[in-house]
Scaffold this motif. Structure first.
Motif, PDB file in Angstrom:
ATOM      1  N   SER A  38       0.840  -1.200   0.000  1.00  0.00           N
ATOM      2  CA  SER A  38       0.000   0.000   0.000  1.00  0.00           C
ATOM      3  C   SER A  38       0.872   1.245   0.000  1.00  0.00           C
ATOM      4  O   SER A  38       1.927   1.267   0.634  1.00  0.00           O
ATOM      5  CB  SER A  38      -0.886   0.024   1.240  1.00  0.00           C
ATOM      6  N   PRO A  39       0.445   2.304  -0.676  1.00  0.00           N
ATOM      7  CA  PRO A  39       1.202   3.562  -0.654  1.00  0.00           C
ATOM      8  C   PRO A  39       1.317   4.118   0.763  1.00  0.00           C
ATOM      9  O   PRO A  39       0.378   4.024   1.550  1.00  0.00           O
ATOM     10  CB  PRO A  39       0.377   4.496  -1.537  1.00  0.00           C
ATOM     11  N   ILE A  40       2.478   4.697   1.051  1.00  0.00           N
ATOM     12  CA  ILE A  40       2.723   5.235   2.388  1.00  0.00           C
ATOM     13  C   ILE A  40       2.446   6.731   2.476  1.00  0.00           C
ATOM     14  O   ILE A  40       2.333   7.272   3.572  1.00  0.00           O
ATOM     15  CB  ILE A  40       4.163   4.941   2.854  1.00  0.00           C
ATOM     16  N   GLY A  41       2.383   7.416   1.348  1.00  0.00           N
ATOM     17  CA  GLY A  41       2.108   8.845   1.341  1.00  0.00           C
ATOM     18  C   GLY A  41       3.244   9.671   1.932  1.00  0.00           C
ATOM     19  O   GLY A  41       4.281   9.145   2.348  1.00  0.00           O
ATOM     20  N   VAL A  57      20.705   8.064   3.095  1.00  0.00           N
ATOM     21  CA  VAL A  57      20.077   8.607   1.889  1.00  0.00           C
ATOM     22  C   VAL A  57      18.809   7.803   1.641  1.00  0.00           C
ATOM     23  O   VAL A  57      18.863   6.583   1.471  1.00  0.00           O
ATOM     24  CB  VAL A  57      21.026   8.518   0.678  1.00  0.00           C
ATOM     25  N   LEU A  58      17.662   8.475   1.662  1.00  0.00           N
ATOM     26  CA  LEU A  58      16.380   7.834   1.406  1.00  0.00           C
ATOM     27  C   LEU A  58      15.874   8.263   0.042  1.00  0.00           C
ATOM     28  O   LEU A  58      15.707   9.460  -0.220  1.00  0.00           O
ATOM     29  CB  LEU A  58      15.355   8.208   2.476  1.00  0.00           C
ATOM     30  N   VAL A  59      15.633   7.282  -0.824  1.00  0.00           N
ATOM     31  CA  VAL A  59      15.132   7.534  -2.166  1.00  0.00           C
ATOM     32  C   VAL A  59      13.662   7.147  -2.197  1.00  0.00           C
ATOM     33  O   VAL A  59      13.320   5.973  -2.101  1.00  0.00           O
ATOM     34  CB  VAL A  59      15.921   6.739  -3.222  1.00  0.00           C
ATOM     35  N   ALA A  60      12.800   8.130  -2.308  1.00  0.00           N
ATOM     36  CA  ALA A  60      11.358   7.885  -2.353  1.00  0.00           C
ATOM     37  C   ALA A  60      10.972   7.442  -3.756  1.00  0.00           C
ATOM     38  O   ALA A  60      11.399   8.042  -4.743  1.00  0.00           O
ATOM     39  CB  ALA A  60      10.603   9.146  -1.962  1.00  0.00           C
ATOM     40  N   VAL A  61      10.164   6.383  -3.830  1.00  0.00           N
ATOM     41  CA  VAL A  61       9.801   5.818  -5.130  1.00  0.00           C
ATOM     42  C   VAL A  61       8.293   5.665  -5.265  1.00  0.00           C
ATOM     43  O   VAL A  61       7.584   5.531  -4.278  1.00  0.00           O
ATOM     44  CB  VAL A  61      10.484   4.445  -5.354  1.00  0.00           C
ATOM     45  N   ALA A  62       7.849   5.703  -6.485  1.00  0.00           N
ATOM     46  CA  ALA A  62       6.499   5.321  -6.914  1.00  0.00           C
ATOM     47  C   ALA A  62       5.492   6.460  -6.930  1.00  0.00           C
ATOM     48  O   ALA A  62       5.179   7.050  -5.896  1.00  0.00           O
ATOM     49  CB  ALA A  62       5.946   4.156  -6.113  1.00  0.00           C
ATOM     50  N   GLY A  63       5.025   6.757  -8.122  1.00  0.00           N
ATOM     51  CA  GLY A  63       3.921   7.677  -8.314  1.00  0.00           C
ATOM     52  C   GLY A  63       4.204   9.131  -8.035  1.00  0.00           C
ATOM     53  O   GLY A  63       3.288   9.940  -7.932  1.00  0.00           O
ATOM     54  N   ILE A  64       5.464   9.491  -7.926  1.00  0.00           N
ATOM     55  CA  ILE A  64       5.823  10.871  -7.581  1.00  0.00           C
ATOM     56  C   ILE A  64       5.741  11.735  -8.844  1.00  0.00           C
ATOM     57  O   ILE A  64       6.231  11.360  -9.904  1.00  0.00           O
ATOM     58  CB  ILE A  64       7.228  10.915  -6.954  1.00  0.00           C
ATOM     59  N   THR A  65       5.104  12.883  -8.697  1.00  0.00           N
ATOM     60  CA  THR A  65       4.956  13.827  -9.800  1.00  0.00           C
ATOM     61  C   THR A  65       5.700  15.110  -9.459  1.00  0.00           C
ATOM     62  O   THR A  65       6.117  15.318  -8.311  1.00  0.00           O
ATOM     63  CB  THR A  65       3.472  14.162 -10.045  1.00  0.00           C
ATOM     64  N   LEU A  66       5.806  15.964 -10.442  1.00  0.00           N
ATOM     65  CA  LEU A  66       6.450  17.257 -10.202  1.00  0.00           C
ATOM     66  C   LEU A  66       5.687  18.058  -9.157  1.00  0.00           C
ATOM     67  O   LEU A  66       6.278  18.799  -8.381  1.00  0.00           O
ATOM     68  CB  LEU A  66       6.554  18.034 -11.524  1.00  0.00           C
ATOM     69  N   ALA A  75       9.341  16.161   3.440  1.00  0.00           N
ATOM     70  CA  ALA A  75       9.039  15.153   4.465  1.00  0.00           C
ATOM     71  C   ALA A  75      10.261  14.337   4.846  1.00  0.00           C
ATOM     72  O   ALA A  75      10.219  13.598   5.823  1.00  0.00           O
ATOM     73  CB  ALA A  75       7.922  14.230   3.977  1.00  0.00           C
ATOM     74  N   GLY A  76      11.344  14.455   4.075  1.00  0.00           N
ATOM     75  CA  GLY A  76      12.566  13.757   4.472  1.00  0.00           C
ATOM     76  C   GLY A  76      13.236  12.912   3.418  1.00  0.00           C
ATOM     77  O   GLY A  76      14.307  12.357   3.670  1.00  0.00           O
ATOM     78  N   ALA A  77      12.657  12.796   2.243  1.00  0.00           N
ATOM     79  CA  ALA A  77      13.338  12.055   1.180  1.00  0.00           C
ATOM     80  C   ALA A  77      14.566  12.841   0.737  1.00  0.00           C
ATOM     81  O   ALA A  77      14.506  14.061   0.585  1.00  0.00           O
ATOM     82  CB  ALA A  77      12.408  11.826  -0.003  1.00  0.00           C
ATOM     83  N   SER A  78      15.666  12.157   0.554  1.00  0.00           N
ATOM     84  CA  SER A  78      16.880  12.803   0.052  1.00  0.00           C
ATOM     85  C   SER A  78      16.761  13.043  -1.445  1.00  0.00           C
ATOM     86  O   SER A  78      17.276  14.034  -1.972  1.00  0.00           O
ATOM     87  CB  SER A  78      18.099  11.911   0.307  1.00  0.00           C
ATOM     88  N   VAL A  79      16.088  12.109  -2.110  1.00  0.00           N
ATOM     89  CA  VAL A  79      15.967  12.101  -3.560  1.00  0.00           C
ATOM     90  C   VAL A  79      14.614  11.491  -3.898  1.00  0.00           C
ATOM     91  O   VAL A  79      14.081  10.693  -3.124  1.00  0.00           O
ATOM     92  CB  VAL A  79      17.073  11.214  -4.194  1.00  0.00           C
ATOM     93  N   VAL A  80      14.068  11.843  -5.055  1.00  0.00           N
ATOM     94  CA  VAL A  80      12.888  11.159  -5.559  1.00  0.00           C
ATOM     95  C   VAL A  80      13.272  10.441  -6.845  1.00  0.00           C
ATOM     96  O   VAL A  80      14.035  10.964  -7.651  1.00  0.00           O
ATOM     97  CB  VAL A  80      11.697  12.116  -5.808  1.00  0.00           C
ATOM     98  N   ALA A  81      12.751   9.240  -6.998  1.00  0.00           N
ATOM     99  CA  ALA A  81      12.969   8.467  -8.219  1.00  0.00           C
ATOM    100  C   ALA A  81      11.691   8.562  -9.043  1.00  0.00           C
ATOM    101  O   ALA A  81      10.600   8.344  -8.522  1.00  0.00           O
ATOM    102  CB  ALA A  81      13.277   7.011  -7.878  1.00  0.00           C
ATOM    103  N   VAL A  82      11.840   8.913 -10.296  1.00  0.00           N
ATOM    104  CA  VAL A  82      10.666   9.035 -11.157  1.00  0.00           C
ATOM    105  C   VAL A  82      10.912   8.288 -12.460  1.00  0.00           C
ATOM    106  O   VAL A  82      12.007   8.303 -12.994  1.00  0.00           O
ATOM    107  CB  VAL A  82      10.315  10.508 -11.449  1.00  0.00           C
ATOM    108  N   ALA A  83       9.907   7.632 -12.928  1.00  0.00           N
ATOM    109  CA  ALA A  83       9.948   6.974 -14.232  1.00  0.00           C
ATOM    110  C   ALA A  83       8.733   7.415 -15.027  1.00  0.00           C
ATOM    111  O   ALA A  83       8.849   8.069 -16.058  1.00  0.00           O
ATOM    112  CB  ALA A  83       9.988   5.456 -14.070  1.00  0.00           C
TER     113      ALA A  83
END
Length: 104
Positions: A38-41, A57-66, A75-83
Motif C-alpha cells: 500500500s502507498p505510504i504517502g 540517503v532515502l530515495v522515495a519511489v512510486a507515483g511521484i509527480t512534479l 518530508a525527508g526524502a533525500s531524492v525522488v525516483a521518477v519513471a
C-alpha cells in the motif's frame, strides 16, 4: 549500491546494511511497477525519515509527480525516483529539464 529500506516501517537491521541508499515506498500508487504494498504517502516518508535519522540517503519511489515531489522531499526524502512522470511524456527530455529547473 542501494537496497529496499521499507514501506510502512524500516526493515529490521536495514540501517546496518552496506548500502549507499535505501529506497522507500511506494509513496503513491504507480503504474510503472506492480506491487502489493500500500502507498505510504508523504506522512510515511516523514515516519521513515524519523526512524532512519538524518544520515541515510532515502530515495522515495512510486507515483511521484512534479507537483508532489516538493512535499515528499520536505518530508525527508533525500531524492525522488521518477519513471512514469518522465517516460510517459511526449518529450521526456523536456520533462526532465523542467524537473531540474523546478527542483534543482
Amino acid at each position: 549500491m542501494g537496497t529496499f529500506g521499507g514501506g510502512e516501517a524500516l526493515l529490521p537491521g536495514i540501517l546496518a546494511a552496506p548500502a549507499d541508499y535505501l529506497s522507500i515506498g511506494p509513496v503513491f500508487p504507480t503504474r510503472t511497477k506492480q506491487t502489493s504494498k500500500s502507498p505510504i504517502g508523504v506522512e510515511g516518508v516523514r515516519r521513515l525519515r524519523a526512524q532512519a535519522g538524518p544520515g541515510p540517503v532515502l530515495v522515495a519511489v512510486a507515483g511521484i509527480t512534479l507537483e508532489t515531489a516538493p512535499a515528499v522531499m520536505a518530508a525527508g526524502a533525500s531524492v525522488v525516483a521518477v519513471a512514469e512522470a518522465l517516460f510517459h511524456q511526449t518529450d521526456p527530455a523536456a520533462a526532465f529539464r523542467r524537473w531540474m529547473e523546478e527542483l534543482g
